[in-house]
Design a protein around this motif. Sequence first.
Motif, PDB file in Angstrom:
ATOM      1  N   ILE A   3      -7.187   4.376 -14.304  1.00  0.00           N
ATOM      2  CA  ILE A   3      -6.004   4.384 -13.442  1.00  0.00           C
ATOM      3  C   ILE A   3      -5.150   5.581 -13.826  1.00  0.00           C
ATOM      4  CG2 ILE A   3      -4.000   3.094 -12.611  1.00  0.00           C
ATOM      5  CD1 ILE A   3      -6.684   1.742 -12.014  1.00  0.00           C
ATOM      6  N   GLU A   4      -4.860   6.425 -12.863  1.00  0.00           N
ATOM      7  CA  GLU A   4      -3.998   7.585 -13.085  1.00  0.00           C
ATOM      8  C   GLU A   4      -2.586   7.218 -12.642  1.00  0.00           C
ATOM      9  OE1 GLU A   4      -3.701  11.969 -11.142  1.00  0.00           O
ATOM     10  OE2 GLU A   4      -5.635  11.425 -12.027  1.00  0.00           O
ATOM     11  N   GLY A   5      -1.658   7.261 -13.548  1.00  0.00           N
ATOM     12  CA  GLY A   5      -0.300   6.809 -13.266  1.00  0.00           C
ATOM     13  C   GLY A   5      -0.071   5.453 -13.911  1.00  0.00           C
ATOM     14  N   GLU A   6       1.058   4.860 -13.621  1.00  0.00           N
ATOM     15  CA  GLU A   6       1.426   3.581 -14.235  1.00  0.00           C
ATOM     16  C   GLU A   6       0.720   2.430 -13.521  1.00  0.00           C
ATOM     17  OE1 GLU A   6       5.424   0.967 -15.353  1.00  0.00           O
ATOM     18  OE2 GLU A   6       5.602   3.027 -14.595  1.00  0.00           O
ATOM     19  N   VAL A   8       0.838  -1.196   0.000  1.00  0.00           N
ATOM     20  CA  VAL A   8       0.000   0.000   0.000  1.00  0.00           C
ATOM     21  C   VAL A   8       0.876   1.251   0.000  1.00  0.00           C
ATOM     22  CG1 VAL A   8      -1.667   1.327   1.352  1.00  0.00           C
ATOM     23  CG2 VAL A   8      -1.978  -1.145   1.065  1.00  0.00           C
ATOM     24  N   ALA A   9       1.911   1.253   0.837  1.00  0.00           N
ATOM     25  CA  ALA A   9       2.817   2.405   0.885  1.00  0.00           C
ATOM     26  C   ALA A   9       3.484   2.634  -0.466  1.00  0.00           C
ATOM     27  CB  ALA A   9       3.860   2.196   1.975  1.00  0.00           C
ATOM     28  N   ALA A  45       3.307   6.058  -2.528  1.00  0.00           N
ATOM     29  CA  ALA A  45       4.549   6.756  -2.887  1.00  0.00           C
ATOM     30  C   ALA A  45       4.633   6.989  -4.391  1.00  0.00           C
ATOM     31  CB  ALA A  45       5.750   5.956  -2.397  1.00  0.00           C
ATOM     32  N   ALA A  46       4.138   6.031  -5.182  1.00  0.00           N
ATOM     33  CA  ALA A  46       4.168   6.169  -6.636  1.00  0.00           C
ATOM     34  C   ALA A  46       3.083   7.111  -7.155  1.00  0.00           C
ATOM     35  CB  ALA A  46       4.017   4.796  -7.290  1.00  0.00           C
TER      36      ALA A  46
END
Length: 460
Positions: free
Chosen positions: A343-346, A315-316, A320-321
């Motif tokens: 999904i926003e981001g990779e 989860v962390a 962080a990503a």
Amino acid sequence: MDGCVVVFDVGKTNVKLIVFDRNRAVVAERSQANGPLQPSVRWPYLRLDTERAWDFLLAALKELGARYPIATISITTHGAAGALIGDEGLALPPMDYEFDGFEAIDADYDAARPPFAETLSPHSARGLNLGRQIFYLERTFPNDFACARAFLAYPQYWAWRLCGLPATEVTSLGAHSDLWRPNERRLSSLVERQNWTRLFPPIRHAWDTLGTLKSEVAAATGLSPSVRVVCGAHDSNASLVPYLASRTDPFTVVSTGTWVIMMAVGGKGPPDPDADMLANVDVMGRPVPTARLMGGREFSVIAGGAPAEAGERDVAGIVAAGVLAMPAFTDQGGPFAGRKGWIEGETPNDPAARSALATLYSALMTHHMLERLNAPGDIIVEGGFNRTPAFSGVLAALMPGRTVLVAPASGAAEGAAMLARWGEPHDPPQLAPAQAWDVPGLAAYAHRWRQGLPRPAPAA
């Protein structure tokens, strides 16, 4: 009362038979997968597989009845399900609420359904308004419908098959059905206008004994014909029973599974039908402010076909990503059901990371709707999301200063078992405080997620 209580728990995904001893301990359980029958030429709609569930019930009762002294059968089922019965059995096969073929009747039904202020039932997708199912069946199969003698909500359908006595009960009728006036405690104007009143048998309490086993059921299972059959309740409302019996202060139950149902006993938030907020009706007949989303289904979409257990580090890592899952991932239920999720981001490839993203999404959505409900008191999490500590750990971290408690067992089954012993003293459920997970940056992550939510349309 001597003997064991058997709970027949008919969920959307699984059918279970659970045996409780007189101390409310689970001593045996059997289950099988549950799923609908596909449309056919004769019946061009998605149908509940009642006969497969019935065969499972008889076989499990026969097996477990040979090992345990079964005295009572109680029933709890998912909502938005019911059956029209005739003189010889089903008048029409019961509909699965995920059927998506109401186009021919939708406009007429939407014109006929009562206002939200009357029923506290929001407009719902597909067949989630039970009245829409009945309307469709009447319009599509008028001759078969004319042969119907009663409409039974799903818990009472199974009770009728076991004991032969029909009944109406308020927890299923009060669950976003369009069929009930919660504040007036009577059938809705839709039922009256459509001349359906004749189809509803007398109202009974969820804890009432309807009768004893039919002779053919007793013969098929080897059980005594004196085994009692209890009227039963809608599963979300059965989840409330253990806490209604043991608490006087306001509290909120988050019942998790295919659906996440948040029931705020004492909730003060104004109900917003556009956000899928409604009123459930508890076993006492009282309206309970409620919000819902198809959380288990959305979790599965985000986590993928083979989810792994997510830990704090997983989860962390997602936080962080900065990877966000934005609603919604199903078109049924919840405040954003008409919006396509993304999904926003990779997008993570690791199964544990995907589960972590799904957990964050589920907890954020739940927290968002708890705030909309102005949900009071302790937050009690029960059901499928408690198989791991992830959901309750993240939810507790999102709600500092609030008490989040974890129920060790399914409240729906336990509540149904308590209905069979209504009036007897019960120890309160043993709840464990959730340990809030230490996730650096979670508050900022949650703020970013909230900022990405669509804003409500301005009032006209």
